[in-house]
Design an enzyme around this catalytic site. Structure first.
Site, short mmCIF file in Angstrom:
data_model
loop_
_atom_site.label_atom_id
_atom_site.label_comp_id
_atom_site.label_asym_id
_atom_site.label_seq_id
_atom_site.Cartn_x
_atom_site.Cartn_y
_atom_site.Cartn_z
N LEU A 182 1.89 -3.76 6.09
CA LEU A 182 0.96 -5.07 5.82
C LEU A 182 1.56 -5.63 4.75
O LEU A 182 1.98 -5.08 3.49
CB LEU A 182 -0.58 -4.70 5.78
CG LEU A 182 -1.15 -3.92 6.56
CD1 LEU A 182 -2.55 -3.47 6.09
CD2 LEU A 182 -1.21 -4.48 7.91
N GLN A 231 0.35 -15.86 20.89
CA GLN A 231 -0.34 -14.63 21.13
C GLN A 231 -1.85 -15.29 21.01
O GLN A 231 -2.91 -14.82 21.61
CB GLN A 231 -0.30 -13.68 20.11
CG GLN A 231 -1.04 -12.30 19.87
CD GLN A 231 -0.43 -11.51 18.78
OE1 GLN A 231 0.31 -10.72 19.03
NE2 GLN A 231 -1.11 -11.46 17.75
N MET A 233 -0.23 -4.27 13.35
CA MET A 233 0.79 -3.02 13.43
C MET A 233 1.13 -2.60 12.24
O MET A 233 2.16 -1.69 12.20
CB MET A 233 1.80 -3.48 14.39
CG MET A 233 1.33 -4.12 15.68
SD MET A 233 2.77 -3.81 17.03
CE MET A 233 4.06 -4.96 16.33
N HIS A 276 -1.00 -10.61 6.64
CA HIS A 276 -1.99 -9.95 6.96
C HIS A 276 -3.28 -9.80 6.10
O HIS A 276 -4.60 -9.94 6.50
CB HIS A 276 -1.58 -8.28 7.17
CG HIS A 276 -0.75 -7.95 8.31
ND1 HIS A 276 0.66 -7.74 7.74
CD2 HIS A 276 -0.48 -8.07 9.64
CE1 HIS A 276 1.35 -7.64 8.65
NE2 HIS A 276 0.75 -7.71 9.89
P1 AMP Z 1 1.32 -7.71 13.42
O1 AMP Z 1 1.21 -6.70 12.60
O2 AMP Z 1 2.80 -8.38 13.23
O3 AMP Z 1 1.05 -7.66 14.60
O4 AMP Z 1 0.56 -9.12 13.09
C1 AMP Z 1 -1.03 -8.69 12.85
C2 AMP Z 1 -1.80 -10.07 12.64
O5 AMP Z 1 -1.43 -10.76 11.53
C3 AMP Z 1 -1.43 -11.05 13.92
O6 AMP Z 1 -2.59 -12.03 14.00
C4 AMP Z 1 -0.44 -12.10 12.99
O7 AMP Z 1 -0.26 -13.26 13.57
C5 AMP Z 1 -0.82 -12.23 11.73
N1 AMP Z 1 0.31 -12.32 10.70
C6 AMP Z 1 1.56 -11.75 10.77
N2 AMP Z 1 2.30 -12.52 9.75
C7 AMP Z 1 1.64 -13.45 9.20
C8 AMP Z 1 1.87 -14.65 8.63
N3 AMP Z 1 3.22 -14.69 7.93
N4 AMP Z 1 0.95 -15.35 8.06
C9 AMP Z 1 -0.33 -15.39 8.66
N5 AMP Z 1 -0.56 -14.33 9.82
C10 AMP Z 1 0.39 -13.39 9.97
#
Ligand code: AMP
Length: 281
Positions: free
Chosen positions: A33, A153, A30, A37
């Site tokens: 970043l 998720q 989303m 990410h």
């Molecule tokens: P989001 O932008 O929050 O929807 O996250 C996109 C992807 O990044 C998802 O697969 C999340 O699980 C992953 N993600 C978000 N924060 C972290 C983090 N701190 N460590 C590892 N992966 C992450």
């Protein structure tokens, strides 16, 4: 590194790469970043010839009183982060590109979405699975990368990919944390300085739960009690849930055995944060 806004442009680029015999990795996000990410993008760049990153704040996964409007957005910053991590293409559609008028088809999952965030955010996973399924059909990746940060998720996406025969390999990536233990999240930007300090209570409390299990505790209720007591010691924290479930089906367990997910959601002020650990016995 290119940014495109339309489904057709993604399809055109992907078909060129396919004709060249290149493999494709995909990282749905989303935006806004951070290094969490970027760890997914790096992993994808390592394992695939080309990496597509979607940056899309997906309206259908937000409930009516959630933070859709407030969710942070900064495409220029995201471009630099994707470039730095080795991504090749950003797909940044408008909501109308993804959801034309009369959009009425959804991917609805059961079992893995009953508890945890599924219980308190009723339409959330339907929105997540629908957008991820659409993105899989648009990008047609060989592999897709998801963070364990959003463990429910991850379990849910694994399930619908299996159930609905999406030809994608789902790759799980570990949680990336700040130096004090707070799991990195785009939502951390909502925290004021006092809340930011208070937010370390999530990872601290989970660590106490993990230690209890490592020292032999197998009673899920007792582990929940340890974590709950620790969270309650922080005045700015308000517990949404503390749960112990099996990582595959996301169903409660009484005794801890096999691959177990210990997951929490906690409000720090108005900001809802999630964190977890997975332990295999
Ligand atoms: P989001 O932008 O929050 O929807 O996250 C996109 C992807 O990044 C998802 O697969 C999340 O699980 C992953 N993600 C978000 N924060 C972290 C983090 N701190 N460590 C590892 N992966 C992450």
């Amino acid at each position: 590194m290119k940014v495109v806004k339309t489904i057709q442009e993604v399809r055109n680029q992907v078909s060129i790469w396919r004709k060249e015999g290149l493999s494709i990795g995909f990282v749905p996000t989303m935006g806004y970043l951070h290094e969490g990410h970027q760890s997914l993008i790096r992993k994808s760049a390592e394992q695939n010839d080309r990496t597509v990153v979607s940056v899309f704040v997906n309206p259908i996964q937000f409930g009516p009183n959630e933070d859709l409007e407030a969710y942070p957005r900064d495409l220029e910053r995201d471009k630099a982060a994707v470039e730095e991590a080795g991504g090749d293409l950003i797909f940044n559609p408008e909501p109308s590109e993804m959801y034309p008028n009369h959009f009425t088809s959804f991917i609805d999952t059961t079992e893995t979405t009953e508890l945890l965030c599924g219980a308190v955010r009723p339409i959330h996973f339907r929105g997540v699975c629908t957008v991820v399924g659409k993105l899989f059909n648009i990008v047609l990746p060989d592999r897709a990368y998801f963070g364990q940060k959003d463990a429910q998720q991850l379990a849910t996406i694994r399930r619908f990919v299996r159930d609905l025969n999406f030809p994608v390999e789902v790759i799980a990536c570990p949680i990336v944390r700040e130096s004090d233990g707070l799991a990195k999240s785009s939502r951390n930007t909502y925290l004021n300085p006092a809340e930011r300090q208070a937010a370390v209570i999530l990872s601290k409390s989970l660590n106490l739960g993990r230690e209890a299990i490592e020292q032999g505790e197998r009673d899920a209720k007792k582990v929940i009690a340890v974590i709950t007591a620790s969270l309650q010691s922080e005045p700015l924290a308000r517990i949404d849930y503390v749960e112990v479930v099996d990582f595959e089906n996301i169903q409660r367990v009484e005794r801890i055995a096999g691959e177990t997910l210990v997951a929490i959601a906690v409000y720090i002020g108005k900001t809802r944060l999630i964190d977890n650990f997975v332990i295999t016995l």
